[in-house]
Design a protein around this motif. Structure first.
Motif, short mmCIF file in Angstrom:
data_model
loop_
_atom_site.label_atom_id
_atom_site.label_comp_id
_atom_site.label_asym_id
_atom_site.label_seq_id
_atom_site.Cartn_x
_atom_site.Cartn_y
_atom_site.Cartn_z
N ASP A 54 2.57 15.98 15.11
CA ASP A 54 2.41 16.18 13.67
C ASP A 54 1.93 14.87 13.03
N ALA A 55 0.61 14.69 13.02
CA ALA A 55 0.03 13.46 12.45
C ALA A 55 0.22 13.41 10.93
N ALA A 56 0.29 14.57 10.28
CA ALA A 56 0.53 14.58 8.83
C ALA A 56 1.89 13.96 8.53
N LEU A 57 2.90 14.35 9.27
CA LEU A 57 4.24 13.80 9.10
C LEU A 57 4.28 12.32 9.47
N MET A 58 3.64 11.96 10.59
CA MET A 58 3.65 10.56 11.02
C MET A 58 2.90 9.65 10.06
N LYS A 59 1.85 10.16 9.45
CA LYS A 59 1.11 9.36 8.46
C LYS A 59 2.02 9.05 7.27
N TYR A 60 2.75 10.04 6.83
CA TYR A 60 3.69 9.83 5.73
C TYR A 60 4.79 8.84 6.15
N SER A 61 5.33 9.02 7.35
CA SER A 61 6.36 8.12 7.85
C SER A 61 5.85 6.68 7.94
N HIS A 62 4.60 6.52 8.40
CA HIS A 62 3.98 5.20 8.47
C HIS A 62 3.82 4.60 7.07
N MET A 63 3.43 5.43 6.11
CA MET A 63 3.26 4.95 4.74
C MET A 63 4.59 4.44 4.18
N ILE A 64 5.68 5.14 4.46
CA ILE A 64 7.00 4.76 3.97
C ILE A 64 7.56 3.55 4.71
N ASN A 65 7.36 3.50 6.02
CA ASN A 65 8.02 2.49 6.87
C ASN A 65 7.16 1.30 7.25
N GLY A 66 5.85 1.41 7.13
CA GLY A 66 4.97 0.29 7.45
C GLY A 66 4.99 -0.12 8.90
N TYR A 67 4.84 0.82 9.81
CA TYR A 67 4.84 0.50 11.24
C TYR A 67 3.70 -0.45 11.59
N THR A 68 3.95 -1.31 12.56
CA THR A 68 2.87 -2.14 13.09
C THR A 68 2.24 -1.49 14.31
N SER A 69 2.98 -0.61 14.97
CA SER A 69 2.45 0.19 16.07
C SER A 69 3.45 1.31 16.37
#
Length: 173
Positions: A54-69
């Motif tokens: 689910d890239a839609a969910l992961m994109k949102y999670s990345h936006m909130i959490n600021g993953y580096t990888s």
């Protein structure tokens, strides 16, 4: 995922511990993911619900959490599939209106009212459990990983290619 609740990319029916109706489209793939990926609780024996990435969910999670990888686990359970899918957006089940890029429903009720839009990619149809470097992966597996990176907006640094701890391919190091 274990337990009940909305799971937009779910592929498991009630026979596999999921919420989809028995025999719904895609449930044979969900069963495959569950069996090959050993997605059954060790302590409880409860079957875990499975679905497409689910890239839609992961994109949102990345936006909130600021993953580096990020890490992709169990890539090897997709080895036998002719094609693989990635959910890249959500649309409202009733209106067909697509949610804005990067948006996520704010309640479980709203999440239950979306359905994913998928991008379909060709599978790689070969065993990757002996791959030791990113370059060892089949081209279609690399295309899949690259597409996840593009959709999520975050690099993938680790890729699980088997059940053993040492079966982890690194990328970008």
């Amino acid at each position: 995922r274990v337990g009940s609740g909305p799971f937009p990319t779910e592929l498991t029916d009630d026979l596999c511990g999921g919420d989809l109706p028995r025999g719904a489209p895609g449930t044979e793939i969900g069963r495959h993911l569950q069996e090959v990926g050993a997605e059954i609780g060790v302590t409880t024996g409860r079957k875990r619900r499975c679905g497409w990435f689910d890239a839609a969910l992961m994109k949102y999670s990345h936006m909130i959490n600021g993953y580096t990888s990020i890490n992709i686990t169990k890539l090897d359970i997709l080895d036998d599939l002719d094609e693989v899918k990635i959910a890249y957006a959500y649309k409202n089940k009733e209106t067909g209106e697509r949610l804005p890029d990067g948006a996520m429903p704010s309640t479980l009720e709203e999440l239950a009212m979306v359905e994913p839009e998928y991008e379909t990619l060709p599978g790689w149809k070969q065993d990757i459990t002996n791959c030791q470097t990113y370059d060892d992966l089949p081209e279609n597996a690399k295309v899949y990983v690259s597409r996840i990176e593009e959709l999520v907006g975050c690099p993938v640094s680790w890729i699980g290619v088997g059940a053993k701890r040492e079966q982890m391919v690194t990328k970008g190091f």
